[in-house]
Design an enzyme around this catalytic site. Structure first.
Site, PDB file in Angstrom:
ATOM      1  N   LYS A   1      -8.867  63.702  37.814  1.00  0.00           N
ATOM      2  CA  LYS A   1      -9.418  63.206  36.548  1.00  0.00           C
ATOM      3  C   LYS A   1      -8.263  62.796  35.643  1.00  0.00           C
ATOM      4  O   LYS A   1      -7.560  63.632  35.078  1.00  0.00           O
ATOM      5  CB  LYS A   1     -10.265  64.253  35.819  1.00  0.00           C
ATOM      6  CG  LYS A   1     -11.076  63.572  34.709  1.00  0.00           C
ATOM      7  CD  LYS A   1     -11.468  64.433  33.559  1.00  0.00           C
ATOM      8  CE  LYS A   1     -10.477  64.506  32.437  1.00  0.00           C
ATOM      9  NZ  LYS A   1     -10.160  63.255  31.729  1.00  0.00           N
TER      10      LYS A   1
ATOM     11  N   GLY B   1      -1.735  69.578  30.351  1.00  0.00           N
ATOM     12  CA  GLY B   1      -2.216  69.118  29.055  1.00  0.00           C
ATOM     13  C   GLY B   1      -1.885  70.131  27.981  1.00  0.00           C
ATOM     14  O   GLY B   1      -0.975  70.959  28.140  1.00  0.00           O
ATOM     15  N   SER B   2      -2.638  70.105  26.918  1.00  0.00           N
ATOM     16  CA  SER B   2      -2.346  70.974  25.771  1.00  0.00           C
ATOM     17  C   SER B   2      -2.720  72.428  26.060  1.00  0.00           C
ATOM     18  O   SER B   2      -3.604  72.709  26.875  1.00  0.00           O
ATOM     19  CB  SER B   2      -3.142  70.486  24.564  1.00  0.00           C
ATOM     20  OG  SER B   2      -4.524  70.566  24.837  1.00  0.00           O
TER      21      SER B   2
ATOM     22  N   GLY C   1      -5.873  74.169  27.864  1.00  0.00           N
ATOM     23  CA  GLY C   1      -5.527  75.093  28.955  1.00  0.00           C
ATOM     24  C   GLY C   1      -6.284  76.414  28.819  1.00  0.00           C
ATOM     25  O   GLY C   1      -6.792  76.965  29.813  1.00  0.00           O
TER      26      GLY C   1
ATOM     27  N   GLU D   1       3.527  71.886  18.279  1.00  0.00           N
ATOM     28  CA  GLU D   1       3.913  70.713  19.073  1.00  0.00           C
ATOM     29  C   GLU D   1       3.396  69.439  18.404  1.00  0.00           C
ATOM     30  O   GLU D   1       2.188  69.274  18.241  1.00  0.00           O
ATOM     31  CB  GLU D   1       3.324  70.840  20.491  1.00  0.00           C
ATOM     32  CG  GLU D   1       3.855  69.790  21.437  1.00  0.00           C
ATOM     33  CD  GLU D   1       3.193  69.851  22.804  1.00  0.00           C
ATOM     34  OE1 GLU D   1       1.965  70.061  22.868  1.00  0.00           O
ATOM     35  OE2 GLU D   1       3.901  69.670  23.806  1.00  0.00           O
TER      36      GLU D   1
END
Ligand code: NAD
Length: 498
Positions: free
Chosen positions: A190, A243-244, A248, A400
């Site tokens: 994906k 990913g972030s 997560g 971040e």
């Protein structure tokens, strides 16, 4: 092909934009006939409409992946035969290198120089590396008593969903699919909704390379519907996620709410880059430090976003980074000479801008940059930005930003540098610049991060060295032998010898 502006423009004008799902060896529309608009951040124009995978599409892809796994079409090939398929795939990636590079550039705005000269070669290397090692690995026999033979073997985990981000669209996908496929699994990819096109294109390329139908699918879609449904699916054995951290954590919850599938996570970072006053080459350190935050528009998980400089060299060192930043401005992403390109979309651009305003309100001072730029293009561009007078408890030093924004902190002693470096929820990477080998090794031991760069920053990314996080930067590793473990499970077989 000669890599110049003219050729790039020529190939770009004849490019076709993939938009369908890839299931069971062929392209098809989404069963629900839903789609989403794919917009380029280079100029704000709509590129195409992408088919949007919903539950029925996911169920079909999982069914085909499971059938392929159970039938053993791929898994039962010898490692040497699987190797041939992935090596062929690597040659196809090289054949279509410019086309794939352009798809990623158009989708997420990074420069063609980065996609063509960095993302594609490293992706190809990764596929080749995993292909080459698979027929050189051995299983174990236990040192049990002579009455028994204990075999300790490794088997593929089954059906793997790879959910990836947009900052290196093809490369991050390859980091998952190369080790997952070579170990005999079925894989459903994906891509991020911001950058689906190269992922869709490689579906047919893997079939062309000889991968049996069903073993690999591509399901474009968003996170809350497509990503979440994959994570909650009871017939998926593993989710490999990049990913972030925020998402997560959701992936871990989805695993608990469904079938306790294995979860591998590569998440974000706020990586410290410590420059000691005894650094042998401050010019090299400044160049690497600037690149570590302004390269790829700062949209890098392991970006050296916290520059931690010893007090007595702060002014001179930051001045060097500032001078270098002047040549790291964004430009036309299709021009091979541009250093940086567009930010992925307006949401990310707004987020970066918001953090700059937060930093100012928190009392940090802007040494340079801080503005949205190139508005006349209709795209999303941000100036390289340097903050000074930053305290480590400020949000711009802790959260971040994922853009070209450097926060500069200072320290007086070794202990203080390490304390600041570790004072974050993340632990993905760190840099240390010193000519004192003892100091370097001590720092590397004391910094809680998955990767520590000594007298360099991210120069040596290659397939052989694992990458992943301590603390909330992730669980498990991409790259190296270690990444194979994400997709294998251990079987113990006791044989009685009579
Ligand atoms: P993101 O977490 O928003 O999305 C990543 C992927 O997850 C996308 O495919 C998205 O569609 C999907 N997703 C979103 N919500 C979901 C949900 N509820 N369930 C399942 N899937 C969902 O991250 P992003 O904005 O695409 O990428 C930036 C982040 O990725 C940064 O934090 C960066 O540090 C991190 N990253 C980490 C590494 C690494 O190796 N550690 C590498 C690249 C990027």
């Amino acid at each position: 092909m000669i890599f110049n502006y003219e050729n790039i423009k020529k190939i770009k004008s004849s490019l076709s934009f993939p938009s369908q799902l890839f299931i069971n060896g062929k392209y098809q529309n989404s069963i629900t006939e839903k789609s989403f608009e794919n917009t380029s951040p280079i100029d704000g124009n709509i590129i195409n409409k992408i088919n949007f995978a919903h539950q029925d599409d996911i169920d079909l892809a999982v069914l085909k992946a499971r059938e392929a796994f159970n039938n053993g079409y791929w898994l039962n090939l010898s490692p040497a035969e699987r190797k041939k398929v992935l090596l062929k795939f690597a040659t196809l990636l090289e054949r279509d290198r410019l086309e794939l590079s352009l798809l990623d550039t158009i989708d997420m705005g990074k420069t063609i120089n980065d996609t063509y000269n960095a993302d594609l070669p490293t992706s190809i290397d990764n596929v080749e590396w995993y292909a080459e090692i698979i027929d050189k690995l051995f299983d174990d026999i236990s040192p049990s008593s002579n009455e028994y033979m204990g075999l300790i073997t490794k088997e593929p985990i089954g059906v793997v969903a790879a959910i990836v981000p947009w900052n290196y669209p093809l490369w991050m996908a390859v980091w998952k699919i190369a080790p997952a496929l070579i170990t005999g699994n079925s894989v459903i990819l994906k891509p991020a909704e911001q950058s689906p096109m190269s992922a869709i294109k490689i579906g047919a390329m893997l079939s062309e390379a000889g991968l049996p139908d069903g073993v690999f699918s591509v399901l474009p879609g968003d996170g809350p519907i497509t990503g979440k449904s994959l994570c909650l699916h009871n017939d998926i054995d593993c989710v490999a996620f990049t990913g972030s951290g925020e998402v997560g954590k959701l992936v871990l919850q989805y695993s608990g709410q469904s079938n306790m599938k294995r979860v591998q996570l590569e998440c974000g970072g706020k990586s410290p880059n410590i420059v000691f006053a005894d650094c042998q080459d401050l010019d090299a350190a400044a160049e690497a430090s600037a690149y570590a935050i302004f390269g790829n528009q700062g949209e890098v998980c392991s970006a050296g976003s916290r520059l931690i400089v010893q007090k007595e060299i702060e002014n001179d060192f930051v001045e060097k980074v500032y001078e270098l930043s002047k040549n790291m401005q964004p430009g036309d992403p299709f021009d091979p000479k541009s250093f940086a390109g567009a930010i992925v979309n307006t949401e990310q651009l707004d987020k970066i801008n918001k953090y700059v305003n937060i930093g100012k309100k928190e009392g940090a001072s802007v040494q340079t940059g801080g503005n949205i730029t190139m508005k006349e293009t209709g795209g999303c561009y941000f100036e390289p930005t340097i903050f000074k007078d930053v305290k480590n408890n400020m949000r711009i030093a802790q959260e971040e930003i994922f853009g070209p924004v450097l926060t500069t902190l200072t320290f007086s002693s070794f202990e203080e540098a390490i304390t600041i470096a570790n004072d974050t929820e993340y632990g993905l990477a760190a840099g240390v610049w010193t000519k004192d080998i003892n100091k370097a090794i001590k720092a590397s031991r004391e910094i809680r991060a998955g990767t520590v760069y000594i007298n360099n920053y991210e120069e040596g990314v290659d397939s052989t060295i694992p990458l992943g996080g301590y603390k909330q930067s992730g669980i498990g590793r991409d790259n190296g032998y270690q990444a194979l473990e994400n997709y294998l499970q251990v079987k113990s077989t006791w044989i009685k010898i009579t």
